[in-house]
Design an enzyme around this catalytic site. Structure first.
Site, short mmCIF file in Angstrom:
data_model
loop_
_atom_site.label_atom_id
_atom_site.label_comp_id
_atom_site.label_asym_id
_atom_site.label_seq_id
_atom_site.Cartn_x
_atom_site.Cartn_y
_atom_site.Cartn_z
N ARG A 123 40.06 41.12 -21.77
CA ARG A 123 40.71 42.38 -21.16
C ARG A 123 39.93 43.36 -21.56
O ARG A 123 38.87 43.39 -22.31
CB ARG A 123 42.30 42.57 -21.95
CG ARG A 123 43.27 41.63 -21.60
CD ARG A 123 44.45 41.71 -22.49
NE ARG A 123 44.24 41.42 -23.87
CZ ARG A 123 45.04 41.57 -24.88
NH1 ARG A 123 46.45 41.94 -24.58
NH2 ARG A 123 44.91 40.96 -26.06
N LYS A 166 42.03 45.53 -28.36
CA LYS A 166 42.52 44.88 -29.47
C LYS A 166 41.85 45.88 -30.65
O LYS A 166 40.84 46.56 -30.60
CB LYS A 166 41.62 43.66 -29.64
CG LYS A 166 42.27 42.65 -28.86
CD LYS A 166 43.85 42.41 -29.10
CE LYS A 166 44.05 41.73 -30.54
NZ LYS A 166 45.58 41.52 -30.76
N TYR A 201 45.54 48.80 -29.92
CA TYR A 201 46.23 48.18 -30.80
C TYR A 201 45.62 47.89 -32.10
O TYR A 201 44.56 47.46 -32.10
CB TYR A 201 46.77 46.52 -30.19
CG TYR A 201 47.66 46.43 -28.97
CD1 TYR A 201 48.86 46.93 -29.06
CD2 TYR A 201 46.93 46.10 -27.73
CE1 TYR A 201 49.75 46.83 -27.84
CE2 TYR A 201 47.87 45.95 -26.63
CZ TYR A 201 49.08 46.38 -26.85
OH TYR A 201 50.12 46.35 -25.48
N HIS A 223 47.88 46.88 -35.48
CA HIS A 223 48.60 45.91 -36.29
C HIS A 223 48.16 45.79 -37.74
O HIS A 223 47.64 45.04 -38.23
CB HIS A 223 48.54 44.60 -35.72
CG HIS A 223 48.99 44.51 -34.22
ND1 HIS A 223 50.37 44.64 -34.32
CD2 HIS A 223 48.50 44.24 -33.06
CE1 HIS A 223 50.39 44.59 -32.78
NE2 HIS A 223 49.21 44.22 -32.20
N GLU A 257 51.03 49.94 -30.61
CA GLU A 257 52.28 49.05 -31.04
C GLU A 257 53.41 50.08 -31.88
O GLU A 257 54.49 49.57 -31.95
CB GLU A 257 51.84 47.97 -31.89
CG GLU A 257 51.50 48.16 -33.24
CD GLU A 257 50.01 48.34 -33.34
OE1 GLU A 257 49.68 48.47 -34.52
OE2 GLU A 257 49.43 48.48 -32.19
N SER A 301 53.96 42.13 -24.65
CA SER A 301 55.02 41.09 -25.28
C SER A 301 55.48 40.35 -24.21
O SER A 301 55.92 39.20 -24.29
CB SER A 301 56.20 42.03 -25.85
OG SER A 301 55.65 42.65 -27.01
N VAL A 351 59.73 37.58 -33.67
CA VAL A 351 60.24 38.48 -34.39
C VAL A 351 59.36 39.74 -34.48
O VAL A 351 58.20 39.55 -34.81
CB VAL A 351 60.93 38.05 -35.77
CG1 VAL A 351 61.62 39.12 -36.61
CG2 VAL A 351 61.97 36.94 -35.65
N LEU A 352 59.81 41.00 -34.26
CA LEU A 352 59.18 41.85 -34.54
C LEU A 352 59.94 43.31 -35.29
O LEU A 352 60.73 43.52 -34.96
CB LEU A 352 58.80 42.68 -33.19
CG LEU A 352 57.83 43.97 -33.12
CD1 LEU A 352 56.32 43.90 -33.69
CD2 LEU A 352 57.96 44.68 -31.74
N ASP A 363 50.07 38.47 -34.74
CA ASP A 363 49.37 39.77 -35.10
C ASP A 363 49.99 40.62 -36.21
O ASP A 363 49.39 41.61 -36.76
CB ASP A 363 49.71 40.80 -33.76
CG ASP A 363 48.16 40.42 -32.92
OD1 ASP A 363 47.30 39.96 -33.32
OD2 ASP A 363 48.55 40.82 -31.59
N ARG A 400 48.56 30.93 -39.77
CA ARG A 400 47.28 31.67 -39.63
C ARG A 400 46.75 31.70 -38.36
O ARG A 400 46.76 31.00 -37.55
CB ARG A 400 46.38 30.77 -40.66
CG ARG A 400 45.87 29.19 -40.13
CD ARG A 400 44.90 28.52 -41.10
NE ARG A 400 44.77 27.09 -40.58
CZ ARG A 400 44.00 26.83 -39.62
NH1 ARG A 400 43.19 27.75 -38.84
NH2 ARG A 400 43.83 25.52 -39.36
N VAL A 450 47.58 31.90 -31.65
CA VAL A 450 46.47 32.57 -30.93
C VAL A 450 46.86 34.19 -31.19
O VAL A 450 48.03 34.40 -30.83
CB VAL A 450 46.33 32.19 -29.68
CG1 VAL A 450 45.23 33.21 -29.14
CG2 VAL A 450 45.86 30.92 -29.56
N ASN A 475 45.49 36.80 -29.87
CA ASN A 475 45.48 37.53 -28.55
C ASN A 475 45.89 36.67 -27.61
O ASN A 475 44.98 36.75 -26.43
CB ASN A 475 44.15 38.36 -28.42
CG ASN A 475 42.96 37.17 -28.28
OD1 ASN A 475 43.23 36.16 -28.83
ND2 ASN A 475 41.95 37.59 -27.53
#
Length: 364
Positions: A15, A75, A94, A96, A118, A134, A239-240, A270, A279, A298, A300
């Protein structure tokens, strides 16, 4: 303002933070935009596209960081970039932070102004800069999960949609937010039986209202999670908690309750992941197996579909980039509280409690 857009160097991240159209808007307002050569190639934008839009092309990531008063990325910076970030430089991307103490400490030490996509939050609690990614990740979770259920890659050998005379696969989705809704939509479209768990009854009612009958909802509890993992083929972690670490909803011990070849897709990776065995993995090496359970984690996911993802992301980030460039970060964050909530670390000071809470240690 001088705005820099480096090429993303995280593994298999294709991206780019600004499209040529975004560059044109910024240049039209009198700003200078510096793009690293080939930064847009993965998303389908050539260097010539950027030049025609008014960008100044630079040959290296070092040159972009050196020129930019504000750096716009996709990222979080990775270790190779830490030393390139300057005092008082605005980094808009982003982050995180709650999932990486090393990144957090590096940004504190840099004395930069770190504004995280985020945690930009509207008054109604929605997250406008997280939502499009998302949406992509939620839909991709089913696409990837369906693939890794195939037997050659150690899945259960289940076709999610089934066929006449054979029942469909079963998908369990933990979380009824944007990711969960998009995952449910994709899974339902394939014909799978879908169960969505959440503790927010408003979200569960919404899903009941908009989804077909083969999407069912239940209140999320340890008991219900343990009951469902025994007979579902694909489990999506969706879940966030904005700015904070994700809760661990599936423990290592629970893997023994699942059928061999069950696939876990953790979209919350993330933010630390909502499975104890999560992981981070990459598109180059996306899965691993623990106790015969396939994990896809993954970090990203939207980077695998960069054309779609870049356009979706810049649709929502460009208005904020313009505010920051036109007004300066201090005025923009003061006049637009939603943007102000994106301030995570400012000149060495951590601005949100969730970062301190994530590490349970002093970051000073």
């Amino acid at each position: 303002m001088k705005i820099g857009v480096p090429k993303e160097i995280k593994n298999n991240e294709s991206r780019v933070a600004l499209t040529p159209g975004g560059v044109f808007e910024l240049v039209n307002y009198g700003h200078e935009v510096f793009i690293q050569e080939t930064a847009g190639m993965g998303s389908g934008f050539s260097d010539e596209d950027y030049r025609e839009a008014g960008a100044i092309m630079l040959p290296s990531i070092e040159a972009v960081y050196a020129m930019g008063e504000m750096i716009v990325k996709v990222k979080e910076p990775i270790p190779q970039e830490y030393q390139l970030i300057k005092r008082n430089q605005v980094i808009f991307t982003y982050f995180h932070f709650a999932s990486s103490e090393s990144l957090t400490r590096a940004m504190i030490a840099s004395k930069a102004v770190c504004i995280a996509y985020e945690t930009v939050k509207d008054d109604d609690g929605s997250l406008p800069l997280l939502t499009p990614m998302s949406e992509v990740a939620g839909r991709m979770a089913i696409q990837q999960g369906a693939k890794y259920l195939e037997k050659p890659i150690k899945g259960r050998g289940v076709l999610l949609g089934g066929v006449p005379g054979v029942p469909p696969g079963k998908v369990l989705i933990l979380g009824a937010g944007v990711v969960g809704v998009q995952a449910a939509k994709m899974a339902a479209g394939l014909g799978a039986h879908v169960t969505v768990l959440d503790i927010n009854m408003k979200r569960l009612r919404y899903i009941n209202d908009v989804m077909p009958p083969h999407v069912v909802t239940e209140y999320s509890s340890v008991y219900n999670i343990k009951r469902h993992i025994k007979n579902h083929d694909l489990i999506i972690g969706a879940v966030l908690i904005p700015g904070a670490k994700a809760p661990r909803l599936i423990t290592r011990a629970m893997l023994k309750e699942m059928r061999p070849g069950t696939v876990l897709v953790d979209v919350a990776v993330d933010q630390g992941g909502c499975f104890e065995t999560t992981r981070p993995t990459t598109h180059e090496d996306p899965t691993y197996i623990i106790n015969d359970i396939v994990h896809y984690c993954v970090a990203n996911m939207p980077g695998a579909v960069p054309y779609t993802s870049t356009l979706a992301l810049t649709n929502v980030t460009l208005p904020y980039v313009l505010k920051l460039a036109n007004l300066g970060w201090e005025t923009a964050c003061r006049e637009y509280p939603d943007l102000g909530r994106g301030l995570n670390i400012v000149k060495g000071e951590v601005m949100i409690d969730e970062i301190h809470d994530a590490f349970q240690t002093s970051l000073v």
